[in-house]
Design an enzyme around this catalytic site. Structure first.
Site, PDB file in Angstrom:
ATOM      1  N   GLU A  91     -18.060  59.973 -74.962  1.00 19.19           N
ATOM      2  CA  GLU A  91     -17.893  61.388 -75.267  1.00 19.19           C
ATOM      3  C   GLU A  91     -16.629  61.621 -76.092  1.00 19.19           C
ATOM      4  O   GLU A  91     -15.633  60.934 -75.932  1.00 19.19           O
ATOM      5  CB  GLU A  91     -17.796  62.187 -73.961  1.00 19.19           C
ATOM      6  CG  GLU A  91     -19.107  62.130 -73.192  1.00 19.19           C
ATOM      7  CD  GLU A  91     -19.106  62.941 -71.905  1.00 19.19           C
ATOM      8  OE1 GLU A  91     -20.125  63.589 -71.632  1.00 19.19           O
ATOM      9  OE2 GLU A  91     -18.106  62.937 -71.172  1.00 19.19           O
ATOM     10  N   CYS A 104     -10.369  64.784 -79.325  1.00 16.16           N
ATOM     11  CA  CYS A 104     -10.032  63.798 -78.303  1.00 16.16           C
ATOM     12  C   CYS A 104     -11.092  62.702 -78.367  1.00 16.16           C
ATOM     13  O   CYS A 104     -12.273  62.962 -78.112  1.00 16.16           O
ATOM     14  CB  CYS A 104     -10.038  64.516 -76.950  1.00 16.16           C
ATOM     15  SG  CYS A 104      -9.769  63.441 -75.545  1.00 16.16           S
ATOM     16  N   CYS A 111     -14.038  52.509 -68.007  1.00 12.92           N
ATOM     17  CA  CYS A 111     -12.609  52.161 -67.979  1.00 12.92           C
ATOM     18  C   CYS A 111     -12.326  51.312 -66.753  1.00 12.92           C
ATOM     19  O   CYS A 111     -12.906  51.521 -65.694  1.00 12.92           O
ATOM     20  CB  CYS A 111     -11.765  53.436 -67.908  1.00 12.92           C
ATOM     21  SG  CYS A 111      -9.987  53.144 -68.066  1.00 12.92           S
ATOM     22  N   CYS A 115      -7.850  54.495 -62.005  1.00 15.21           N
ATOM     23  CA  CYS A 115      -7.034  55.611 -61.505  1.00 15.21           C
ATOM     24  C   CYS A 115      -7.899  56.422 -60.541  1.00 15.21           C
ATOM     25  O   CYS A 115      -9.034  56.767 -60.852  1.00 15.21           O
ATOM     26  CB  CYS A 115      -6.547  56.485 -62.656  1.00 15.21           C
ATOM     27  SG  CYS A 115      -5.558  55.578 -63.856  1.00 15.21           S
ATOM     28  N   CYS A 118      -9.498  59.970 -61.573  1.00 18.01           N
ATOM     29  CA  CYS A 118     -10.175  60.129 -62.872  1.00 18.01           C
ATOM     30  C   CYS A 118     -11.664  59.845 -62.754  1.00 18.01           C
ATOM     31  O   CYS A 118     -12.070  58.848 -62.155  1.00 18.01           O
ATOM     32  CB  CYS A 118      -9.542  59.196 -63.897  1.00 18.01           C
ATOM     33  SG  CYS A 118     -10.311  59.306 -65.527  1.00 18.01           S
ATOM     34  N   GLY A 160     -11.674  55.705 -71.503  1.00 22.74           N
ATOM     35  CA  GLY A 160     -11.095  54.381 -71.736  1.00 22.74           C
ATOM     36  C   GLY A 160      -9.592  54.374 -71.825  1.00 22.74           C
ATOM     37  O   GLY A 160      -8.939  55.414 -71.884  1.00 22.74           O
ATOM     38  N   GLU A 161      -9.049  53.173 -71.807  1.00 19.09           N
ATOM     39  CA  GLU A 161      -7.598  52.974 -71.927  1.00 19.09           C
ATOM     40  C   GLU A 161      -7.353  52.368 -73.315  1.00 19.09           C
ATOM     41  O   GLU A 161      -7.686  51.202 -73.547  1.00 19.09           O
ATOM     42  CB  GLU A 161      -7.123  52.036 -70.810  1.00 19.09           C
ATOM     43  CG  GLU A 161      -5.731  51.456 -70.986  1.00 19.09           C
ATOM     44  CD  GLU A 161      -4.639  52.485 -71.270  1.00 19.09           C
ATOM     45  OE1 GLU A 161      -4.526  53.477 -70.526  1.00 19.09           O
ATOM     46  OE2 GLU A 161      -3.900  52.293 -72.256  1.00 19.09           O
ATOM     47  N   SER A 192      -2.518  57.812 -75.857  1.00 22.67           N
ATOM     48  CA  SER A 192      -2.112  58.029 -74.475  1.00 22.67           C
ATOM     49  C   SER A 192      -2.449  56.797 -73.644  1.00 22.67           C
ATOM     50  O   SER A 192      -3.558  56.267 -73.720  1.00 22.67           O
ATOM     51  CB  SER A 192      -2.852  59.247 -73.912  1.00 22.67           C
ATOM     52  OG  SER A 192      -2.483  59.463 -72.564  1.00 22.67           O
ATOM     53  N   SER A 213       0.681  58.584 -69.163  1.00 19.15           N
ATOM     54  CA  SER A 213       0.200  59.256 -67.955  1.00 19.15           C
ATOM     55  C   SER A 213       1.057  58.800 -66.790  1.00 19.15           C
ATOM     56  O   SER A 213       0.837  57.727 -66.234  1.00 19.15           O
ATOM     57  CB  SER A 213      -1.275  58.913 -67.717  1.00 19.15           C
ATOM     58  OG  SER A 213      -2.034  59.337 -68.831  1.00 19.15           O
ATOM     59  N   LEU A 214       2.044  59.600 -66.456  1.00 17.88           N
ATOM     60  CA  LEU A 214       3.003  59.203 -65.431  1.00 17.88           C
ATOM     61  C   LEU A 214       2.427  59.495 -64.041  1.00 17.88           C
ATOM     62  O   LEU A 214       2.236  58.598 -63.230  1.00 17.88           O
ATOM     63  CB  LEU A 214       4.332  59.943 -65.675  1.00 17.88           C
ATOM     64  CG  LEU A 214       5.537  59.482 -64.890  1.00 17.88           C
ATOM     65  CD1 LEU A 214       5.791  57.993 -65.048  1.00 17.88           C
ATOM     66  CD2 LEU A 214       6.775  60.274 -65.318  1.00 17.88           C
ATOM     67  N   ASN A 215       2.197  60.740 -63.781  1.00 17.76           N
ATOM     68  CA  ASN A 215       1.406  61.161 -62.603  1.00 17.76           C
ATOM     69  C   ASN A 215       1.983  60.900 -61.223  1.00 17.76           C
ATOM     70  O   ASN A 215       1.489  61.432 -60.234  1.00 17.76           O
ATOM     71  CB  ASN A 215      -0.007  60.558 -62.636  1.00 17.76           C
ATOM     72  CG  ASN A 215      -0.794  60.993 -63.860  1.00 17.76           C
ATOM     73  OD1 ASN A 215      -0.426  61.974 -64.496  1.00 17.76           O
ATOM     74  ND2 ASN A 215      -1.835  60.290 -64.197  1.00 17.76           N
ATOM     75  N   CYS A 332      -9.659  67.206 -69.064  1.00 17.42           N
ATOM     76  CA  CYS A 332      -8.992  65.934 -68.788  1.00 17.42           C
ATOM     77  C   CYS A 332      -9.556  65.301 -67.525  1.00 17.42           C
ATOM     78  O   CYS A 332      -9.631  65.949 -66.488  1.00 17.42           O
ATOM     79  CB  CYS A 332      -7.502  66.130 -68.567  1.00 17.42           C
ATOM     80  SG  CYS A 332      -6.656  66.824 -69.961  1.00 17.42           S
TER      81      CYS A 332
HETATM   82  N1  SAH Z   1      -6.377  56.013 -70.270  1.00 17.11           N
HETATM   83  C1  SAH Z   1      -5.466  56.826 -71.043  1.00 17.11           C
HETATM   84  C2  SAH Z   1      -6.205  57.854 -71.871  1.00 17.11           C
HETATM   85  C3  SAH Z   1      -6.892  58.929 -71.041  1.00 17.11           C
HETATM   86  S1  SAH Z   1      -5.957  60.381 -71.155  1.00 17.11           S
HETATM   87  C4  SAH Z   1      -4.422  57.434 -70.137  1.00 17.11           C
HETATM   88  O1  SAH Z   1      -4.549  57.291 -68.930  1.00 17.11           O
HETATM   89  O2  SAH Z   1      -3.457  57.990 -70.627  1.00 17.11           O
HETATM   90  C5  SAH Z   1      -6.590  61.336 -69.861  1.00 17.11           C
HETATM   91  C6  SAH Z   1      -5.497  62.098 -69.154  1.00 17.11           C
HETATM   92  O3  SAH Z   1      -6.124  62.917 -68.161  1.00 17.11           O
HETATM   93  C7  SAH Z   1      -4.507  61.215 -68.433  1.00 17.11           C
HETATM   94  O4  SAH Z   1      -3.215  61.709 -68.589  1.00 17.11           O
HETATM   95  C8  SAH Z   1      -4.917  61.335 -66.967  1.00 17.11           C
HETATM   96  O5  SAH Z   1      -3.814  61.165 -66.120  1.00 17.11           O
HETATM   97  C9  SAH Z   1      -5.482  62.723 -66.923  1.00 17.11           C
HETATM   98  N2  SAH Z   1      -6.511  62.915 -65.902  1.00 17.11           N
HETATM   99  C10 SAH Z   1      -7.379  62.009 -65.424  1.00 17.11           C
HETATM  100  N3  SAH Z   1      -8.190  62.561 -64.518  1.00 17.11           N
HETATM  101  C11 SAH Z   1      -7.827  63.857 -64.421  1.00 17.11           C
HETATM  102  C12 SAH Z   1      -8.332  64.956 -63.674  1.00 17.11           C
HETATM  103  N4  SAH Z   1      -9.364  64.824 -62.867  1.00 17.11           N
HETATM  104  N5  SAH Z   1      -7.727  66.153 -63.830  1.00 17.11           N
HETATM  105  C13 SAH Z   1      -6.708  66.296 -64.696  1.00 17.11           C
HETATM  106  N6  SAH Z   1      -6.221  65.308 -65.447  1.00 17.11           N
HETATM  107  C14 SAH Z   1      -6.768  64.083 -65.311  1.00 17.11           C
END
Ligand code: SAH
Length: 346
Positions: A91, A104, A111, A115, A118, A160-161, A192, A213-215, A332
Protein backbone atom coordinates in the site's frame (compact mmCIF):
# COMPACT_ATOMS: atom_id res chain seq x y z
CA UNK A 1 11.80 -12.16 -18.63
CA UNK A 2 12.45 -8.64 -19.87
CA UNK A 3 13.66 -6.22 -17.20
CA UNK A 4 11.66 -3.27 -15.97
CA UNK A 5 12.86 0.11 -17.19
CA UNK A 6 12.41 1.43 -13.65
CA UNK A 7 15.12 -0.80 -12.22
CA UNK A 8 17.80 1.03 -14.18
CA UNK A 9 19.94 4.05 -13.54
CA UNK A 10 21.03 6.02 -16.59
CA UNK A 11 24.42 4.31 -16.68
CA UNK A 12 23.01 0.86 -16.09
CA UNK A 13 20.61 1.22 -18.98
CA UNK A 14 23.42 2.44 -21.17
CA UNK A 15 25.38 -0.73 -20.35
CA UNK A 16 22.32 -2.86 -20.86
CA UNK A 17 21.61 -1.38 -24.30
CA UNK A 18 25.24 -1.82 -25.29
CA UNK A 19 25.17 -5.45 -24.21
CA UNK A 20 22.26 -5.90 -26.62
CA UNK A 21 24.31 -4.29 -29.40
CA UNK A 22 22.51 -0.94 -29.23
CA UNK A 23 23.90 2.58 -28.95
CA UNK A 24 24.52 3.59 -25.35
CA UNK A 25 23.42 7.21 -25.78
CA UNK A 26 19.87 6.01 -26.46
CA UNK A 27 19.68 5.57 -22.71
CA UNK A 28 19.52 9.35 -22.28
CA UNK A 29 16.77 9.67 -24.86
CA UNK A 30 14.74 6.95 -23.22
CA UNK A 31 15.13 8.47 -19.77
CA UNK A 32 13.93 11.81 -21.08
CA UNK A 33 10.84 10.26 -22.65
CA UNK A 34 9.98 8.18 -19.65
CA UNK A 35 10.68 10.49 -16.71
CA UNK A 36 10.46 13.99 -18.13
CA UNK A 37 7.71 13.54 -20.69
CA UNK A 38 6.03 10.57 -18.94
CA UNK A 39 5.47 8.79 -22.24
CA UNK A 40 4.86 5.13 -21.58
CA UNK A 41 4.51 3.90 -25.13
CA UNK A 42 7.73 3.29 -27.07
CA UNK A 43 6.01 3.88 -30.39
CA UNK A 44 5.58 7.57 -29.46
CA UNK A 45 9.27 8.18 -28.86
CA UNK A 46 9.75 9.98 -32.13
CA UNK A 47 13.48 10.68 -32.00
CA UNK A 48 14.20 6.95 -32.05
CA UNK A 49 14.29 5.01 -35.30
CA UNK A 50 11.14 3.11 -36.21
CA UNK A 51 13.02 -0.19 -36.08
CA UNK A 52 14.38 0.49 -32.62
CA UNK A 53 10.94 1.57 -31.40
CA UNK A 54 9.55 -1.73 -32.63
CA UNK A 55 12.26 -3.69 -30.83
CA UNK A 56 12.04 -1.88 -27.51
CA UNK A 57 8.89 -3.55 -26.15
CA UNK A 58 10.76 -6.85 -26.34
CA UNK A 59 13.71 -5.40 -24.45
CA UNK A 60 12.20 -3.33 -21.65
CA UNK A 61 9.05 -3.33 -19.56
CA UNK A 62 7.55 0.13 -19.05
CA UNK A 63 4.67 -0.85 -16.82
CA UNK A 64 4.37 0.34 -13.22
CA UNK A 65 2.71 -1.69 -10.43
CA UNK A 66 -1.02 -1.94 -11.10
CA UNK A 67 -3.42 -0.26 -8.71
CA UNK A 68 -5.79 -2.95 -7.44
CA UNK A 69 -7.95 -0.71 -5.29
CA UNK A 70 -8.03 2.88 -4.23
CA UNK A 71 -9.73 4.12 -1.07
CA UNK A 72 -10.45 7.72 -0.25
CA UNK A 73 -10.81 9.02 3.28
CA UNK A 74 -13.23 11.70 4.35
CA UNK A 75 -10.18 13.87 5.09
CA UNK A 76 -8.87 13.58 1.51
CA UNK A 77 -6.19 10.95 2.20
CA UNK A 78 -6.00 8.36 -0.56
CA UNK A 79 -4.73 4.82 -0.13
CA UNK A 80 -3.58 2.72 -3.09
CA UNK A 81 -3.21 -1.02 -3.07
CA UNK A 82 -0.59 -2.15 -5.59
CA UNK A 83 -0.20 -5.52 -7.18
CA UNK A 84 3.47 -6.51 -7.03
CA UNK A 85 3.00 -9.94 -8.53
CA UNK A 86 2.50 -13.48 -7.32
CA UNK A 87 -0.54 -12.51 -5.33
CA UNK A 88 1.41 -10.00 -3.25
CA UNK A 89 0.55 -6.38 -2.73
CA UNK A 90 1.67 -3.24 -0.92
CA UNK A 91 0.00 0.00 0.00
CA UNK A 92 0.96 3.64 -0.59
CA UNK A 93 -0.78 6.57 1.02
CA UNK A 94 -1.19 10.05 -0.41
CA UNK A 95 -1.67 12.65 2.29
CA UNK A 96 -2.78 16.18 1.46
CA UNK A 97 -2.17 19.07 3.82
CA UNK A 98 -2.25 22.83 3.47
CA UNK A 99 0.90 23.28 1.44
CA UNK A 100 2.05 19.71 0.86
CA UNK A 101 1.10 16.56 -0.89
CA UNK A 102 3.02 13.75 0.76
CA UNK A 103 3.37 10.26 -0.63
CA UNK A 104 4.09 7.52 1.88
CA UNK A 105 5.68 4.58 0.08
CA UNK A 106 6.25 0.96 1.07
CA UNK A 107 9.64 -0.71 0.91
CA UNK A 108 8.69 -4.32 1.72
CA UNK A 109 5.74 -6.68 1.54
CA UNK A 110 5.13 -7.27 5.25
CA UNK A 111 7.85 -6.59 7.82
CA UNK A 112 10.10 -8.57 10.14
CA UNK A 113 10.73 -5.95 12.80
CA UNK A 114 7.84 -7.29 14.90
CA UNK A 115 6.97 -3.99 16.62
CA UNK A 116 4.16 -4.95 18.94
CA UNK A 117 1.86 -2.02 18.15
CA UNK A 118 2.14 -2.08 14.35
CA UNK A 119 -0.42 -3.72 12.11
CA UNK A 120 2.03 -4.37 9.26
CA UNK A 121 4.15 -6.43 11.64
CA UNK A 122 1.38 -9.02 11.88
CA UNK A 123 2.18 -9.81 8.30
CA UNK A 124 5.68 -11.27 8.42
CA UNK A 125 8.13 -10.24 5.71
CA UNK A 126 7.11 -11.76 2.41
CA UNK A 127 9.49 -10.00 0.10
CA UNK A 128 11.65 -6.91 -0.24
CA UNK A 129 10.58 -4.58 -3.02
CA UNK A 130 12.92 -3.67 -5.85
CA UNK A 131 13.99 -0.09 -6.58
CA UNK A 132 11.71 -0.11 -9.63
CA UNK A 133 8.72 -1.14 -7.55
CA UNK A 134 9.34 1.76 -5.17
CA UNK A 135 9.78 4.25 -8.02
CA UNK A 136 6.71 2.63 -9.61
CA UNK A 137 4.53 3.51 -6.60
CA UNK A 138 5.52 7.15 -7.04
CA UNK A 139 4.91 7.18 -10.80
CA UNK A 140 1.60 5.36 -10.63
CA UNK A 141 0.26 7.83 -8.07
CA UNK A 142 1.77 10.87 -9.82
CA UNK A 143 0.14 9.79 -13.08
CA UNK A 144 -3.26 9.73 -11.38
CA UNK A 145 -3.11 13.26 -10.04
CA UNK A 146 -5.24 15.93 -11.65
CA UNK A 147 -3.51 18.61 -13.75
CA UNK A 148 -1.63 21.10 -11.63
CA UNK A 149 -1.19 18.82 -8.62
CA UNK A 150 2.14 17.24 -7.79
CA UNK A 151 3.66 15.23 -5.00
CA UNK A 152 5.84 17.53 -2.87
CA UNK A 153 7.23 15.07 -0.28
CA UNK A 154 8.09 11.39 -0.19
CA UNK A 155 8.31 9.50 3.07
CA UNK A 156 9.49 5.90 3.42
CA UNK A 157 6.96 5.24 6.15
CA UNK A 158 4.70 2.71 4.50
CA UNK A 159 4.91 -1.05 4.87
CA UNK A 160 8.29 -2.50 5.72
CA UNK A 161 11.56 -1.37 7.24
CA UNK A 162 13.48 0.66 4.64
CA UNK A 163 16.86 -0.10 6.20
CA UNK A 164 16.10 -3.81 5.98
CA UNK A 165 16.07 -3.25 2.21
CA UNK A 166 18.74 -0.58 1.83
CA UNK A 167 20.07 -1.29 -1.65
CA UNK A 168 16.67 -1.00 -3.30
CA UNK A 169 15.64 1.95 -1.14
CA UNK A 170 18.73 4.02 -1.85
CA UNK A 171 18.69 3.11 -5.51
CA UNK A 172 15.09 4.28 -5.72
CA UNK A 173 16.19 7.53 -4.02
CA UNK A 174 18.86 7.96 -6.69
CA UNK A 175 16.32 7.46 -9.48
CA UNK A 176 13.78 9.75 -7.82
CA UNK A 177 16.39 12.43 -7.20
CA UNK A 178 18.63 12.42 -10.28
CA UNK A 179 18.13 15.03 -12.97
CA UNK A 180 17.93 12.16 -15.49
CA UNK A 181 15.20 10.58 -13.36
CA UNK A 182 12.32 12.26 -11.56
CA UNK A 183 14.38 15.23 -10.31
CA UNK A 184 12.85 15.21 -6.84
CA UNK A 185 14.68 17.19 -4.14
CA UNK A 186 16.43 15.05 -1.53
CA UNK A 187 15.42 17.53 1.15
CA UNK A 188 11.85 16.42 0.53
CA UNK A 189 12.58 12.73 0.99
CA UNK A 190 12.51 11.15 4.46
CA UNK A 191 13.59 7.64 5.34
CA UNK A 192 12.11 6.37 8.59
CA UNK A 193 13.70 3.53 10.50
CA UNK A 194 12.80 1.47 13.52
CA UNK A 195 16.49 1.68 14.42
CA UNK A 196 18.81 -0.44 12.27
CA UNK A 197 21.77 1.45 13.65
CA UNK A 198 24.61 0.29 11.37
CA UNK A 199 22.69 1.47 8.31
CA UNK A 200 21.95 4.99 9.52
CA UNK A 201 25.18 6.25 7.89
CA UNK A 202 23.70 5.25 4.55
CA UNK A 203 20.85 7.68 5.13
CA UNK A 204 23.46 10.38 5.79
CA UNK A 205 25.40 9.42 2.69
CA UNK A 206 22.26 9.44 0.53
CA UNK A 207 21.53 13.01 1.62
CA UNK A 208 17.92 12.39 2.57
CA UNK A 209 16.25 13.22 5.86
CA UNK A 210 16.22 10.79 8.74
CA UNK A 211 13.26 9.87 10.92
CA UNK A 212 13.62 7.40 13.76
CA UNK A 213 10.77 5.57 15.44
CA UNK A 214 11.83 5.99 19.04
CA UNK A 215 8.59 5.12 20.80
CA UNK A 216 10.16 4.22 24.12
CA UNK A 217 12.33 6.26 26.48
CA UNK A 218 14.28 3.47 28.14
CA UNK A 219 15.55 0.08 27.03
CA UNK A 220 13.02 -1.71 29.17
CA UNK A 221 9.97 -0.26 27.52
CA UNK A 222 11.47 0.05 24.07
CA UNK A 223 12.65 -3.57 23.97
CA UNK A 224 9.21 -4.68 25.04
CA UNK A 225 7.43 -2.90 22.20
CA UNK A 226 10.23 -2.92 19.61
CA UNK A 227 12.32 -6.11 19.66
CA UNK A 228 14.95 -4.45 17.46
CA UNK A 229 15.99 -2.52 20.55
CA UNK A 230 17.52 -5.68 22.01
CA UNK A 231 19.96 -5.70 19.15
CA UNK A 232 20.64 -1.96 19.03
CA UNK A 233 19.68 -0.34 22.31
CA UNK A 234 18.82 3.30 22.80
CA UNK A 235 22.33 4.54 23.59
CA UNK A 236 23.68 3.21 20.30
CA UNK A 237 20.70 4.53 18.41
CA UNK A 238 21.11 8.01 19.85
CA UNK A 239 24.81 7.99 19.06
CA UNK A 240 24.08 7.18 15.42
CA UNK A 241 21.44 9.92 15.29
CA UNK A 242 23.84 12.46 16.73
CA UNK A 243 26.42 11.49 14.18
CA UNK A 244 23.87 11.90 11.40
CA UNK A 245 23.04 15.42 12.52
CA UNK A 246 26.71 16.35 12.74
CA UNK A 247 27.51 15.08 9.29
CA UNK A 248 24.36 16.20 7.51
CA UNK A 249 23.76 19.46 9.35
CA UNK A 250 20.13 18.36 9.45
CA UNK A 251 17.78 17.59 12.28
CA UNK A 252 16.43 14.13 13.00
CA UNK A 253 12.72 13.55 13.41
CA UNK A 254 11.93 11.30 16.35
CA UNK A 255 8.59 9.59 15.98
CA UNK A 256 6.97 8.71 19.27
CA UNK A 257 3.82 6.61 19.37
CA UNK A 258 1.60 7.38 22.32
CA UNK A 259 0.30 4.12 23.77
CA UNK A 260 -2.10 4.42 26.65
CA UNK A 261 -0.43 3.53 29.96
CA UNK A 262 2.68 2.32 28.18
CA UNK A 263 4.41 5.42 26.78
CA UNK A 264 2.13 8.32 27.63
CA UNK A 265 2.92 9.43 31.20
CA UNK A 266 4.34 12.81 32.17
CA UNK A 267 7.43 10.98 33.37
CA UNK A 268 7.79 9.58 29.85
CA UNK A 269 7.50 13.07 28.38
CA UNK A 270 10.29 14.31 30.65
CA UNK A 271 12.48 11.31 29.91
CA UNK A 272 11.87 11.81 26.20
CA UNK A 273 13.02 15.39 26.53
CA UNK A 274 16.17 14.41 28.44
CA UNK A 275 16.96 11.67 25.96
CA UNK A 276 16.67 13.82 22.86
CA UNK A 277 17.82 17.24 23.97
CA UNK A 278 21.44 16.71 22.98
CA UNK A 279 20.44 15.87 19.40
CA UNK A 280 19.20 18.55 17.00
CA UNK A 281 15.75 17.17 16.42
CA UNK A 282 12.06 17.54 16.32
CA UNK A 283 9.67 15.17 17.99
CA UNK A 284 6.64 13.92 16.19
CA UNK A 285 4.11 12.43 18.55
CA UNK A 286 1.72 9.96 16.98
CA UNK A 287 -1.33 8.98 19.02
CA UNK A 288 -1.79 5.24 18.60
CA UNK A 289 -4.07 4.25 15.74
CA UNK A 290 -6.26 1.33 16.61
CA UNK A 291 -6.34 -1.92 14.67
CA UNK A 292 -7.94 -5.28 15.42
CA UNK A 293 -6.62 -7.21 18.45
CA UNK A 294 -3.60 -4.99 18.98
CA UNK A 295 -3.92 -5.03 22.75
CA UNK A 296 -2.99 -1.32 22.86
CA UNK A 297 -5.14 1.75 23.21
CA UNK A 298 -5.05 5.36 22.20
CA UNK A 299 -4.72 7.72 25.16
CA UNK A 300 -7.51 10.22 25.79
CA UNK A 301 -7.28 13.63 24.11
CA UNK A 302 -6.54 15.17 27.48
CA UNK A 303 -3.59 12.85 28.06
CA UNK A 304 -2.25 13.40 24.54
CA UNK A 305 -2.38 17.15 25.06
CA UNK A 306 -0.82 16.93 28.48
CA UNK A 307 2.08 14.93 27.04
CA UNK A 308 2.65 17.38 24.23
CA UNK A 309 2.36 20.41 26.50
CA UNK A 310 4.91 19.03 28.92
CA UNK A 311 7.42 18.65 26.09
CA UNK A 312 6.68 22.15 24.88
CA UNK A 313 7.06 23.54 28.36
CA UNK A 314 10.50 21.95 28.58
CA UNK A 315 11.44 23.58 25.29
CA UNK A 316 11.34 20.60 22.94
CA UNK A 317 10.39 21.14 19.33
CA UNK A 318 7.36 18.92 19.24
CA UNK A 319 4.56 18.41 16.76
CA UNK A 320 1.60 16.16 16.94
CA UNK A 321 1.17 14.16 13.77
CA UNK A 322 -2.33 14.70 12.60
CA UNK A 323 -4.16 11.44 12.21
CA UNK A 324 -5.08 11.08 8.57
CA UNK A 325 -6.97 8.37 6.78
CA UNK A 326 -7.93 6.41 9.88
CA UNK A 327 -11.36 5.59 8.44
CA UNK A 328 -9.76 3.69 5.54
CA UNK A 329 -6.95 2.08 7.56
CA UNK A 330 -4.39 4.38 5.98
CA UNK A 331 -3.03 5.94 9.18
CA UNK A 332 0.42 5.25 10.68
CA UNK A 333 0.79 1.61 11.62
CA UNK A 334 -2.46 0.53 9.98
CA UNK A 335 -1.13 -0.66 6.66
CA UNK A 336 -1.48 -4.31 5.84
CA UNK A 337 -2.45 -6.43 2.92
CA UNK A 338 -3.04 -9.57 4.93
CA UNK A 339 -6.72 -8.93 5.41
CA UNK A 340 -9.02 -6.12 4.61
CA UNK A 341 -10.68 -4.95 7.79
CA UNK A 342 -14.02 -3.27 7.44
CA UNK A 343 -13.84 0.53 7.38
CA UNK A 344 -14.21 2.16 10.77
CA UNK A 345 -16.04 5.34 11.64
CA UNK A 346 -13.88 8.39 12.41
N1 SAH B 1 9.65 0.65 9.64
C1 SAH B 1 9.86 2.07 9.57
C2 SAH B 1 8.90 2.73 8.60
C3 SAH B 1 7.45 2.69 9.06
S1 SAH B 1 7.02 4.27 9.63
C4 SAH B 1 9.82 2.67 10.95
O1 SAH B 1 9.49 1.95 11.88
O2 SAH B 1 10.17 3.83 11.11
C5 SAH B 1 5.56 3.97 10.50
C6 SAH B 1 5.49 4.80 11.76
O3 SAH B 1 4.22 4.54 12.37
C7 SAH B 1 6.54 4.43 12.79
O4 SAH B 1 7.04 5.58 13.40
C8 SAH B 1 5.77 3.61 13.82
O5 SAH B 1 6.34 3.74 15.09
C9 SAH B 1 4.40 4.22 13.72
N2 SAH B 1 3.31 3.29 14.06
C10 SAH B 1 3.28 1.96 13.90
N3 SAH B 1 2.11 1.46 14.30
C11 SAH B 1 1.38 2.51 14.73
C12 SAH B 1 0.05 2.63 15.22
N4 SAH B 1 -0.74 1.58 15.34
N5 SAH B 1 -0.39 3.87 15.55
C13 SAH B 1 0.40 4.94 15.37
N6 SAH B 1 1.64 4.89 14.88
C14 SAH B 1 2.14 3.68 14.56
Amino acid sequence: MKPSFFEFTLDELKGHLQSLGKEGFRSQQLFRWVYQMRVSDFSQMTNLSKDFRRELPEMLDLSVPRVLTEAKSLDGTRKFLFDVGEGQSVESVLIPSKDRLTLCVSSEVGCNMACKFCYTAKQKLKRRLSAGEIVGQFLAVADRLPEGQRITNIVFMGMGEPLDNPDAVFKSVEILHSPWGVGFSKRKVTVSTSGIVPLIPRVTEAGVRLAVSLNGVNDDVRSRIMPINKRWPIAELMKACRQHTEESGDRVTFEYVLLKDVTDSLEDARALYRLTRSVPCKINIIPFNEHPNSGFHRPSEARIERFQEELMRLGAHVLRRKTMGRDIYAACGQLTTAANPAPIAL
